[in-house]
Write a protein that holds these residues in place. Structure first.
Motif, PDB file in Angstrom:
ATOM      1  N   ASP A 278      -9.479   1.917  -9.176  1.00  0.00           N
ATOM      2  CA  ASP A 278      -8.285   1.104  -8.911  1.00  0.00           C
ATOM      3  C   ASP A 278      -7.142   1.457  -9.850  1.00  0.00           C
ATOM      4  OD1 ASP A 278      -9.461  -0.277  -6.823  1.00  0.00           O
ATOM      5  OD2 ASP A 278     -10.080  -1.956  -8.091  1.00  0.00           O
ATOM      6  N   ASN A 279      -7.460   1.843 -11.100  1.00  0.00           N
ATOM      7  CA  ASN A 279      -6.423   2.178 -12.076  1.00  0.00           C
ATOM      8  C   ASN A 279      -5.407   1.051 -12.226  1.00  0.00           C
ATOM      9  OD1 ASN A 279      -5.276   3.965 -13.985  1.00  0.00           O
ATOM     10  ND2 ASN A 279      -3.749   4.639 -12.498  1.00  0.00           N
ATOM     11  N   SER A 280      -5.913  -0.159 -12.388  1.00  0.00           N
ATOM     12  CA  SER A 280      -5.038  -1.321 -12.563  1.00  0.00           C
ATOM     13  C   SER A 280      -4.539  -1.382 -13.993  1.00  0.00           C
ATOM     14  CB  SER A 280      -5.799  -2.614 -12.243  1.00  0.00           C
ATOM     15  OG  SER A 280      -6.706  -2.922 -13.282  1.00  0.00           O
ATOM     16  N   ALA A 281      -3.656  -2.326 -14.257  1.00  0.00           N
ATOM     17  CA  ALA A 281      -3.083  -2.461 -15.600  1.00  0.00           C
ATOM     18  C   ALA A 281      -4.086  -3.034 -16.606  1.00  0.00           C
ATOM     19  CB  ALA A 281      -1.848  -3.350 -15.554  1.00  0.00           C
ATOM     20  N   ALA A 282      -5.251  -3.454 -16.139  1.00  0.00           N
ATOM     21  CA  ALA A 282      -6.206  -4.135 -17.016  1.00  0.00           C
ATOM     22  C   ALA A 282      -6.625  -3.276 -18.191  1.00  0.00           C
ATOM     23  CB  ALA A 282      -7.445  -4.542 -16.221  1.00  0.00           C
ATOM     24  N   ASP A 283      -6.758  -1.957 -17.958  1.00  0.00           N
ATOM     25  CA  ASP A 283      -7.290  -1.127 -19.038  1.00  0.00           C
ATOM     26  C   ASP A 283      -6.260  -0.910 -20.150  1.00  0.00           C
ATOM     27  OD1 ASP A 283      -7.102   2.240 -17.588  1.00  0.00           O
ATOM     28  OD2 ASP A 283      -5.559   0.763 -18.001  1.00  0.00           O
ATOM     29  N   ALA A 284      -5.034  -1.414 -19.957  1.00  0.00           N
ATOM     30  CA  ALA A 284      -4.053  -1.332 -21.041  1.00  0.00           C
ATOM     31  C   ALA A 284      -4.520  -2.129 -22.259  1.00  0.00           C
ATOM     32  CB  ALA A 284      -2.700  -1.844 -20.563  1.00  0.00           C
ATOM     33  N   LEU A 285      -5.456  -3.061 -22.043  1.00  0.00           N
ATOM     34  CA  LEU A 285      -5.979  -3.890 -23.128  1.00  0.00           C
ATOM     35  C   LEU A 285      -7.097  -3.190 -23.890  1.00  0.00           C
ATOM     36  CD1 LEU A 285      -6.178  -7.278 -21.190  1.00  0.00           C
ATOM     37  CD2 LEU A 285      -4.350  -6.503 -22.699  1.00  0.00           C
ATOM     38  N   GLU A 294      -7.236   6.136  -8.611  1.00  0.00           N
ATOM     39  CA  GLU A 294      -6.074   5.299  -8.298  1.00  0.00           C
ATOM     40  C   GLU A 294      -5.860   5.180  -6.798  1.00  0.00           C
ATOM     41  OE1 GLU A 294      -1.862   5.093 -10.290  1.00  0.00           O
ATOM     42  OE2 GLU A 294      -1.843   6.683  -8.767  1.00  0.00           O
ATOM     43  N   GLN A 295      -5.696   3.936  -6.349  1.00  0.00           N
ATOM     44  CA  GLN A 295      -5.244   3.654  -4.996  1.00  0.00           C
ATOM     45  C   GLN A 295      -3.810   3.134  -5.125  1.00  0.00           C
ATOM     46  OE1 GLN A 295      -8.835   2.186  -2.380  1.00  0.00           O
ATOM     47  NE2 GLN A 295      -8.644   0.842  -4.131  1.00  0.00           N
ATOM     48  N   ASN A 296      -2.858   3.901  -4.684  1.00  0.00           N
ATOM     49  CA  ASN A 296      -1.453   3.555  -4.865  1.00  0.00           C
ATOM     50  C   ASN A 296      -1.090   2.384  -3.957  1.00  0.00           C
ATOM     51  OD1 ASN A 296       1.496   3.607  -4.509  1.00  0.00           O
ATOM     52  ND2 ASN A 296       1.368   5.398  -5.827  1.00  0.00           N
ATOM     53  N   VAL A 297      -0.941   1.208  -4.559  1.00  0.00           N
ATOM     54  CA  VAL A 297      -0.691  -0.011  -3.783  1.00  0.00           C
ATOM     55  C   VAL A 297       0.662   0.052  -3.077  1.00  0.00           C
ATOM     56  CG1 VAL A 297      -0.351  -2.503  -3.943  1.00  0.00           C
ATOM     57  CG2 VAL A 297      -2.206  -1.422  -5.208  1.00  0.00           C
ATOM     58  N   ALA A 298       1.656   0.630  -3.725  1.00  0.00           N
ATOM     59  CA  ALA A 298       2.971   0.742  -3.098  1.00  0.00           C
ATOM     60  C   ALA A 298       2.896   1.593  -1.831  1.00  0.00           C
ATOM     61  CB  ALA A 298       3.975   1.335  -4.082  1.00  0.00           C
ATOM     62  N   GLU A 299       2.124   2.672  -1.885  1.00  0.00           N
ATOM     63  CA  GLU A 299       1.945   3.535  -0.715  1.00  0.00           C
ATOM     64  C   GLU A 299       1.202   2.793   0.396  1.00  0.00           C
ATOM     65  OE1 GLU A 299       0.015   7.919   0.432  1.00  0.00           O
ATOM     66  OE2 GLU A 299      -0.381   7.005  -1.525  1.00  0.00           O
ATOM     67  N   LEU A 300       0.153   2.072   0.026  1.00  0.00           N
ATOM     68  CA  LEU A 300      -0.610   1.301   0.997  1.00  0.00           C
ATOM     69  C   LEU A 300       0.274   0.256   1.672  1.00  0.00           C
ATOM     70  CD1 LEU A 300      -3.557   0.808   2.079  1.00  0.00           C
ATOM     71  CD2 LEU A 300      -3.781  -0.911   0.275  1.00  0.00           C
ATOM     72  N   SER A 301       1.066  -0.457   0.893  1.00  0.00           N
ATOM     73  CA  SER A 301       1.952  -1.493   1.421  1.00  0.00           C
ATOM     74  C   SER A 301       3.017  -0.904   2.330  1.00  0.00           C
ATOM     75  CB  SER A 301       2.614  -2.260   0.274  1.00  0.00           C
ATOM     76  OG  SER A 301       1.657  -2.830  -0.586  1.00  0.00           O
ATOM     77  N   HIS A 302       3.570   0.228   1.914  1.00  0.00           N
ATOM     78  CA  HIS A 302       4.601   0.903   2.718  1.00  0.00           C
ATOM     79  C   HIS A 302       4.082   1.195   4.120  1.00  0.00           C
ATOM     80  CE1 HIS A 302       7.626   3.859   3.918  1.00  0.00           C
ATOM     81  NE2 HIS A 302       6.632   4.708   4.161  1.00  0.00           N
ATOM     82  N   HIS A 303       2.894   1.769   4.204  1.00  0.00           N
ATOM     83  CA  HIS A 303       2.341   2.116   5.516  1.00  0.00           C
ATOM     84  C   HIS A 303       1.962   0.862   6.311  1.00  0.00           C
ATOM     85  CE1 HIS A 303       2.248   6.489   5.247  1.00  0.00           C
ATOM     86  NE2 HIS A 303       1.878   6.364   3.982  1.00  0.00           N
ATOM     87  N   ALA A 304       1.431  -0.151   5.635  1.00  0.00           N
ATOM     88  CA  ALA A 304       1.036  -1.374   6.334  1.00  0.00           C
ATOM     89  C   ALA A 304       2.243  -2.056   6.975  1.00  0.00           C
ATOM     90  CB  ALA A 304       0.342  -2.340   5.374  1.00  0.00           C
ATOM     91  N   VAL A 305       3.332  -2.182   6.231  1.00  0.00           N
ATOM     92  CA  VAL A 305       4.533  -2.823   6.775  1.00  0.00           C
ATOM     93  C   VAL A 305       5.160  -1.949   7.861  1.00  0.00           C
ATOM     94  CG1 VAL A 305       6.872  -3.633   6.228  1.00  0.00           C
ATOM     95  CG2 VAL A 305       4.963  -4.165   4.698  1.00  0.00           C
ATOM     96  N   GLY A 306       5.137  -0.635   7.664  1.00  0.00           N
ATOM     97  CA  GLY A 306       5.651   0.263   8.692  1.00  0.00           C
ATOM     98  C   GLY A 306       4.907   0.117  10.006  1.00  0.00           C
ATOM     99  N   LEU A 324      -5.380   7.224   3.631  1.00  0.00           N
ATOM    100  CA  LEU A 324      -4.620   7.751   2.505  1.00  0.00           C
ATOM    101  C   LEU A 324      -5.558   8.353   1.461  1.00  0.00           C
ATOM    102  CD1 LEU A 324      -2.186   4.712   2.102  1.00  0.00           C
ATOM    103  CD2 LEU A 324      -1.971   6.683   3.644  1.00  0.00           C
ATOM    104  N   LYS A 325      -5.042   9.284   0.690  1.00  0.00           N
ATOM    105  CA  LYS A 325      -5.863   9.986  -0.290  1.00  0.00           C
ATOM    106  C   LYS A 325      -5.725   9.348  -1.672  1.00  0.00           C
ATOM    107  CE  LYS A 325      -6.683  14.570  -2.289  1.00  0.00           C
ATOM    108  NZ  LYS A 325      -6.262  15.993  -2.300  1.00  0.00           N
ATOM    109  N   PRO A 326      -6.844   8.944  -2.289  1.00  0.00           N
ATOM    110  CA  PRO A 326      -6.786   8.439  -3.666  1.00  0.00           C
ATOM    111  C   PRO A 326      -6.603   9.586  -4.655  1.00  0.00           C
ATOM    112  CG  PRO A 326      -9.064   8.548  -2.953  1.00  0.00           C
ATOM    113  CD  PRO A 326      -8.228   8.962  -1.765  1.00  0.00           C
ATOM    114  N   HIS A 327      -6.329   9.238  -5.904  1.00  0.00           N
ATOM    115  CA  HIS A 327      -6.094  10.261  -6.922  1.00  0.00           C
ATOM    116  C   HIS A 327      -6.912   9.935  -8.177  1.00  0.00           C
ATOM    117  CE1 HIS A 327      -2.743  11.935  -4.617  1.00  0.00           C
ATOM    118  NE2 HIS A 327      -2.376  10.684  -4.405  1.00  0.00           N
ATOM    119  N   LEU A 328      -7.413  10.967  -8.829  1.00  0.00           N
ATOM    120  CA  LEU A 328      -8.113  10.814 -10.100  1.00  0.00           C
ATOM    121  C   LEU A 328      -7.086  10.843 -11.230  1.00  0.00           C
ATOM    122  CD1 LEU A 328     -10.766  10.755 -11.796  1.00  0.00           C
ATOM    123  CD2 LEU A 328     -10.648  13.263 -11.792  1.00  0.00           C
ATOM    124  N   VAL A 329      -7.038   9.765 -12.019  1.00  0.00           N
ATOM    125  CA  VAL A 329      -6.135   9.686 -13.163  1.00  0.00           C
ATOM    126  C   VAL A 329      -6.980   9.837 -14.431  1.00  0.00           C
ATOM    127  CG1 VAL A 329      -4.426   8.292 -14.379  1.00  0.00           C
ATOM    128  CG2 VAL A 329      -4.585   8.174 -11.884  1.00  0.00           C
TER     129      VAL A 329
END
Length: 337
Positions: A278-285, A294-306, A324-329
């Motif tokens: 998921d690569n969420s902000a949680a690991d900043a702690l 990483e699953q890019n939520v902005a990309e997912l939302s863009h396609h869903a609304v489209g 959609l293709k996930p990415h290794l961060v």
């Protein structure tokens, strides 16, 4: 509180009919002079006129509202998805009702009924954990009177608009990276018993092992739900094994593992290498930061609304499925063996 100004009041002030005023304020074609248009808009602005969306929907047959059902609004992934969808819907002129099902099919049924009776024009649906075995929900969706887009978690049996990430590829990428770093005893913490996403991520994990010539050891697969408390319990078996690395199939699962590791004085990547999802902000702690899919939520939302806007404009269009293709961060939680 000031009284709400009406079309009739504006019409009286400018000396025109309410119908003419309505046409101008709704930007509809009409034969009204530019001077009268200017006067109508000036009065409406001065009096802080707010259109009656309920009355407008009776004419347009559109409520300009959409609904969203998510399994767990406390999840960082789903809360981020809800935020992104709301922003994009608002940009399209739609309000979004956000509801939470707690991952239960019976709640999905109730919320579908609630949102439809509220008059939403369409629905975004992230199905609950047990949906693949729930005939009632599949039947309900098949007969839904409004369009819907399945997001993230989908049911293959249903013919509808769908957008999701390639969960099998994500599991494969996470495991392959650990293999490339020299690990062979790789544990997998996954919610495969109840979720389609978990099952697909597990398939990817197993495929990567077999491609590398490593025979999967199912004793290293720890079943857990997508909750920190559940992962904390499942982590006991993982930490008692001879695994040198762990693929945690969600950030919440990774957090449950890290909590138990911390109690035992173990550290990432000194004692175990870890790839999360998921690569969420949680690991900043946490230090070190977590390598993650990483699953890019902005990309997912863009396609869903489209897909939703396309469906609303053309209800008879053929269903579209987008994967959609996930990415290794790569960050700091994996050490070479």
């Amino acid at each position: 509180m000031a009284n709400k100004v009406t079309l009739k009041q504006i019409a009286r002030e400018v000396g025109l009919s309410p119908a003419s005023v309505s046409l101008v304020l709704n930007n509809r074609p009409c034969r009204i002079s530019e001077e009268n248009r200017r006067r109508i808009k000036e009065v409406a602005a001065r009096e802080h006129y707010i259109p009656n969306q309920i009355a407008r929907s009776l004419v347009t047959q559109r409520s300009k509202t959409l609904g969203l059902i998510v399994p767990n609004i406390e999840s960082r992934f789903f809360s981020s998805l809800a935020k992104n969808l709301e922003q994009r819907c608002r940009a399209e002129g739609y309000a979004l009702f956000i509801t939470n099902s707690d991952g239960l099919p019976e709640n999905d049924l109730d919320l579908l009924s609630l949102l439809v009776t509220r008059g939403v024009d369409g629905l975004f649906l992230v199905v609950g954990d047990e949906v693949p075995d729930d005939r009632a929900l599949i039947d309900e969706l098949s007969g839904l009177p409004v369009p819907y887009v399945m997001v993230d978690r989908v049911v293959d049996e249903l013919s509808c608009d769908k957008v999701m990430f390639d969960h099998e590829l994500g599991g494969y990428m996470a495991t392959r990276y650990l293999l490339q770093m020299g690990h062979r005893r790789i544990a997998c913490m996954v919610n495969a018993a109840k979720t389609i996403t978990g099952r697909k991520r597990l398939v990817g994990y197993l495929r990567a092992l077999r491609e590398a010539g490593v025979e999967p050891d199912l004793s290293l697969v720890a079943e857990t739900e997508y909750y920190i408390s559940s992962a904390y319990e499942a982590a006991a078996d993982v930490l008692a094994s001879d695994a040198t690395a762990v693929f945690a199939s969600s950030d919440n699962i990774a957090l449950g593992l890290l909590k138990r590791m911390h109690e035992q004085g173990r550290r990432i990547p000194r004692d175990y290498s870890l790839v999360s999802y998921d690569n969420s902000a949680a690991d900043a702690l946490f230090e070190p930061s977590l390598t993650s899919i990483e699953q890019n939520v902005a990309e997912l939302s863009h396609h869903a609304v489209g897909l939703m806007m396309r469906r609303l404009d053309n209800p008879a269009a053929d269903p579209v499925e987008r994967v959609l293709k996930p990415h290794l961060v790569i960050k700091e939680s994996v050490a070479a063996l």
